[in-house]
Design an enzyme around this catalytic site. Structure first.
Site, PDB file in Angstrom:
ATOM      1  N   ASP A  25       0.835  -1.197   0.000  1.00  0.00           N
ATOM      2  CA  ASP A  25       0.000   0.000   0.000  1.00  0.00           C
ATOM      3  C   ASP A  25       0.875   1.254   0.000  1.00  0.00           C
ATOM      4  OD1 ASP A  25      -2.757   1.239   0.679  1.00  0.00           O
ATOM      5  OD2 ASP A  25      -1.452   2.079   2.226  1.00  0.00           O
TER       6      ASP A  25
ATOM      7  N   GLU B 105       1.712  -0.436  -4.945  1.00  0.00           N
ATOM      8  CA  GLU B 105       0.674   0.524  -5.319  1.00  0.00           C
ATOM      9  C   GLU B 105       1.322   1.871  -5.625  1.00  0.00           C
ATOM     10  OE1 GLU B 105      -3.043   3.228  -4.035  1.00  0.00           O
ATOM     11  OE2 GLU B 105      -1.394   2.804  -2.680  1.00  0.00           O
TER      12      GLU B 105
HETATM   13  C1  QV4 Z   1      -8.034  13.625   7.944  1.00  0.00           C
HETATM   14  C2  QV4 Z   1      -7.995  14.927   7.168  1.00  0.00           C
HETATM   15  C3  QV4 Z   1      -6.548  15.377   6.954  1.00  0.00           C
HETATM   16  C4  QV4 Z   1      -5.865  15.459   8.318  1.00  0.00           C
HETATM   17  C5  QV4 Z   1      -5.963  14.108   9.030  1.00  0.00           C
HETATM   18  C6  QV4 Z   1      -5.293  14.072  10.392  1.00  0.00           C
HETATM   19  O1  QV4 Z   1      -8.619  14.753   5.888  1.00  0.00           O
HETATM   20  O2  QV4 Z   1      -6.516  16.621   6.298  1.00  0.00           O
HETATM   21  O3  QV4 Z   1      -4.507  15.781   8.123  1.00  0.00           O
HETATM   22  O4  QV4 Z   1      -7.349  13.720   9.165  1.00  0.00           O
HETATM   23  O5  QV4 Z   1      -6.017  14.797  11.342  1.00  0.00           O
HETATM   24  C7  QV4 Z   1      -8.719   8.714   6.110  1.00  0.00           C
HETATM   25  C8  QV4 Z   1      -9.686   9.855   5.879  1.00  0.00           C
HETATM   26  C9  QV4 Z   1      -8.944  11.191   5.851  1.00  0.00           C
HETATM   27  C10 QV4 Z   1      -8.176  11.345   7.178  1.00  0.00           C
HETATM   28  C11 QV4 Z   1      -7.212  10.195   7.264  1.00  0.00           C
HETATM   29  C12 QV4 Z   1      -6.376  10.219   8.534  1.00  0.00           C
HETATM   30  O6  QV4 Z   1     -10.375   9.671   4.655  1.00  0.00           O
HETATM   31  O7  QV4 Z   1      -9.882  12.242   5.733  1.00  0.00           O
HETATM   32  O8  QV4 Z   1      -7.457  12.582   7.146  1.00  0.00           O
HETATM   33  O9  QV4 Z   1      -7.946   8.950   7.252  1.00  0.00           O
HETATM   34  O10 QV4 Z   1      -7.167   9.978   9.668  1.00  0.00           O
HETATM   35  C13 QV4 Z   1      -7.538   5.014   2.611  1.00  0.00           C
HETATM   36  C14 QV4 Z   1      -8.578   6.059   2.226  1.00  0.00           C
HETATM   37  C15 QV4 Z   1      -8.274   7.384   2.856  1.00  0.00           C
HETATM   38  C16 QV4 Z   1      -8.095   7.212   4.361  1.00  0.00           C
HETATM   39  C17 QV4 Z   1      -6.917   6.264   4.558  1.00  0.00           C
HETATM   40  C18 QV4 Z   1      -6.571   6.026   6.025  1.00  0.00           C
HETATM   41  O11 QV4 Z   1      -8.615   6.200   0.827  1.00  0.00           O
HETATM   42  O12 QV4 Z   1      -9.377   8.277   2.634  1.00  0.00           O
HETATM   43  O13 QV4 Z   1      -7.879   8.477   4.980  1.00  0.00           O
HETATM   44  O14 QV4 Z   1      -7.276   4.995   3.995  1.00  0.00           O
HETATM   45  O15 QV4 Z   1      -7.653   5.514   6.722  1.00  0.00           O
HETATM   46  C19 QV4 Z   1      -3.154   8.611  -3.002  1.00  0.00           C
HETATM   47  C20 QV4 Z   1      -1.986   7.696  -2.634  1.00  0.00           C
HETATM   48  C21 QV4 Z   1      -2.402   6.228  -2.609  1.00  0.00           C
HETATM   49  C22 QV4 Z   1      -3.684   6.006  -1.811  1.00  0.00           C
HETATM   50  C23 QV4 Z   1      -4.753   6.930  -2.354  1.00  0.00           C
HETATM   51  C24 QV4 Z   1      -6.046   6.819  -1.573  1.00  0.00           C
HETATM   52  O16 QV4 Z   1      -0.912   7.869  -3.525  1.00  0.00           O
HETATM   53  O17 QV4 Z   1      -1.346   5.497  -2.036  1.00  0.00           O
HETATM   54  O18 QV4 Z   1      -4.314   8.286  -2.280  1.00  0.00           O
HETATM   55  N1  QV4 Z   1      -4.102   4.604  -1.826  1.00  0.00           N
HETATM   56  C25 QV4 Z   1      -3.788   3.697  -0.713  1.00  0.00           C
HETATM   57  C26 QV4 Z   1      -4.936   2.784  -0.379  1.00  0.00           C
HETATM   58  C27 QV4 Z   1      -6.038   3.576   0.247  1.00  0.00           C
HETATM   59  C28 QV4 Z   1      -5.559   4.120   1.581  1.00  0.00           C
HETATM   60  C29 QV4 Z   1      -4.148   4.503   1.592  1.00  0.00           C
HETATM   61  C30 QV4 Z   1      -3.337   4.365   0.510  1.00  0.00           C
HETATM   62  C31 QV4 Z   1      -3.574   4.910   2.877  1.00  0.00           C
HETATM   63  O19 QV4 Z   1      -5.338   2.054  -1.501  1.00  0.00           O
HETATM   64  O20 QV4 Z   1      -7.209   2.804   0.433  1.00  0.00           O
HETATM   65  O21 QV4 Z   1      -6.346   5.294   1.925  1.00  0.00           O
HETATM   66  O22 QV4 Z   1      -3.178   3.704   3.542  1.00  0.00           O
HETATM   67  O23 QV4 Z   1      -3.428   8.525  -4.374  1.00  0.00           O
END
Ligand code: QV4
Ligand code: CA
Length: 473
Positions: free
Chosen positions: A196, A233
């Site tokens: 990831d 990824e």
């Molecule tokens: C929030 C605020 C931020 C703040 C933060 C801390 O938005 O501004 O800084 O709190 O106070 C979730 C929430 C997000 C939150 C974050 C931290 O949606 O709002 O930030 O948690 O608490 C998944 C989801 C994300 C989720 C994350 C962690 O998609 O929404 O964030 O899990 O739970 C890019 C990357 C790529 C990524 C993609 C989504 O290059 O690598 O974005 N894809 C992978 C996974 C994906 C996962 C992650 C990465 C993170 O496939 O499912 O994100 O592990 O393109």
């Protein structure tokens, strides 16, 4: 090498998104093994946050608390039972490995396994990781410590992705702890890892971590000396400095451009011939993992836009069938749960928010909110086709008139699909003369001595035709 799956040449994995370990074990035995799947990508198995305030979203599982195998999908005993039962029927397990970061800032314990932690103090005693194990602030060039500018690789790798506490992958201790997690999983018998957020990790750090991993377990039936399969990824759609090419030394990469090409090509069949576009920087076939959609872009998260999903079933079936018929990349099939308009919604659940069992009806399709695209006939039957044609070269006899696409795969298989209406037409194949059964409709056809075949596609909901040597319906 890291880019070779070890599943006796089977060609397709399925992502059973948010399934419980017990359900995956049963699915391997009753369906995936017989259907010829190579393996299953499972949701992250480590301990994660539990967020009642966010309605227990699916993305809890992308915020690691520790590497204990205690998640919404089950505990270590259930995970081990799943791996053993899947291995026994030739279906291998690929773990979604979240190792770029721990939880988001502001999160506190306990996690899904009961372990305490405090993200703002960078304190994760379950591993343990402490403040020294996170990327030092002076390595992150952005003003607020978050990733804002994807044009700066230092920022993408060293700052916090959406507030997720970023592990310092340059540090030996961090590398060792991640490798210890991987080795624990390898000992249990897993075949590989989807890394990831690999785009947010330095390829050199990944190389060091992977270098510390064991060979696959011979006790689990892998040949001795086999390296784990790794795919990374990396969302690269062109236009940013970080490219998939940087990761070829550490395995395969996710090729998001393929999914876009499929969406465009199903919309306009004339474009399907160009699904592999090296001019756009796409990974070569032996480095690419390809998919029509994934758990993020099907719900508007990472890399969304121009994405076919189960919400458009006919187009989706055409897209996946074509993906499994064509020669580019190593294919992953998505298996979803219904989520309506709520992109945060977790899996089908009981009143205490624990994940519900997968329900299988007498028609072999899923119920209870589980979509199970991998059980749709024109999808799972094409898994058999892709296995049968695996040793052939690129497609041949490529035909496209805008409404019908057809091609052959050497002397092993022939595929056709139609966009609107039905078709009754003669095509050229490379196959030996004989009688074959369309794997999708089960109708019999005859390939003539000159390789020509007359076929009819009459099922407008599932307008896919495929014959292959050694395949029965
Ligand atoms: C929030 C605020 C931020 C703040 C933060 C801390 O938005 O501004 O800084 O709190 O106070 C979730 C929430 C997000 C939150 C974050 C931290 O949606 O709002 O930030 O948690 O608490 C998944 C989801 C994300 C989720 C994350 C962690 O998609 O929404 O964030 O899990 O739970 C890019 C990357 C790529 C990524 C993609 C989504 O290059 O690598 O974005 N894809 C992978 C996974 C994906 C996962 C992650 C990465 C993170 O496939 O499912 O994100 O592990 O393109
Ligand atoms: Ca990072």
């Amino acid at each position: 090498g890291y880019d070779q799956p070890s599943c006796d040449g089977r060609q397709t994995i399925v992502h059973l998104f948010e399934w419980k370990w017990a359900d995956i074990a049963a699915e391997c035995e009753r369906f995936l093994g017989p259907a010829g799947f190579c393996g299953v990508q499972v949701s992250p198995p480590m301990e994660h946050i539990v967020s009642a305030g966010d309605g227990y979203p699916w993305w809890q599982r992308y915020q690691p608390v520790s590497y204990k195998l205690e998640s919404r999908s089950g505990n270590e005993e259930q995970f081990t039972d799943m791996v053993q039962r899947c291995n026994a029927v030739g279906v291998r397990i690929i773990v979604d490995a979240v190792v770029n970061h721990m939880t988001g800032l502001g999160r506190v314990g306990p996690g899904s396994g009961g372990t305490d932690f405090n993200a703002d103090n960078l304190d994760f005693p379950g591993v343990p990781f402490s403040s020294m194990d996170f990327t030092p602030k002076d390595q992150c060039p952005s003003s607020n410590g978050m990733i804002n500018n994807y044009n700066d690789p230092n920022e993408v790798r060293n700052c916090y992705l959406v507030g997720l506490t970023d592990l310092y992958g340059a540090k030996d201790y961090v590398r060792e702890k991640i490798a210890e997690y991987f080795n624990h999983l390898i000992d249990i018998g897993v075949m590989g890892f989807r890394v990831d957020a690999a785009k947010h990790m330095w390829p050199g750090d990944l190389e060091a971590i992977q270098g510390l991993t064991k060979d696959l377990s011979t006790a689990a039936g892998f040949p001795s000396g086999r390296r784990p399969f790794f795919f990374h990824e990396v969302i690269d759609q062109g236009g940013e400095p970080i490219t998939v090419q940087e990761y070829f030394g550490v395995g395969r990469t996710t090729e998001f451009r393929f999914g876009k090409k499929i969406a465009w090509g199903i919309n306009s069949f004339d474009q399907l011939g160009g699904v592999y576009d090296p001019g756009w920087g796409m990974a070569p076939s032996e480095k690419a993992v390809v998919f029509v959609d994934n758990h993020d872009n099907q719900r508007g998260h990472g890399g969304a836009g121009d994405t076919l999903t189960h919400k458009f079933p006919k187009d989706y079936r055409l897209g996946v069938a074509f993906t499994l018929a064509q020669p580019y990349g190593f294919a992953r099939v998505m298996s979803s749960y219904a989520f309506g308009d709520d992109s945060d919604a977790g899996p089908p659940h009981l009143s205490d928010y624990s994940t519900a069992n997968v329900v299988i009806n007498s028609d072999n399709q899923c119920d209870g909110g589980w979509v199970c695209e991998h059980r749709w006939p024109s999808i799972y039957k094409m898994v058999r086709f892709s296995n049968a044609v695996k040793d052939t070269a690129w497609w041949e006899n490529y035909y496209c008139d805008g409404n019908v696409v057809a091609f052959s795969r050497g002397d092993k298989g022939f595929f056709a699909m139609v966009k609107y209406g039905t078709v009754s037409q003669t095509f050229q194949t490379g196959m030996p003369a004989g009688t074959y059964q369309d794997v999708v409709s089960c109708q019999e056809v005859t390939v003539n001595g000159d390789g020509s075949v007359h076929i009819s596609i009459t099922n407008e909901e599932e307008p896919v035709f495929a014959i292959c040597v050694g395949c029965d319906c």
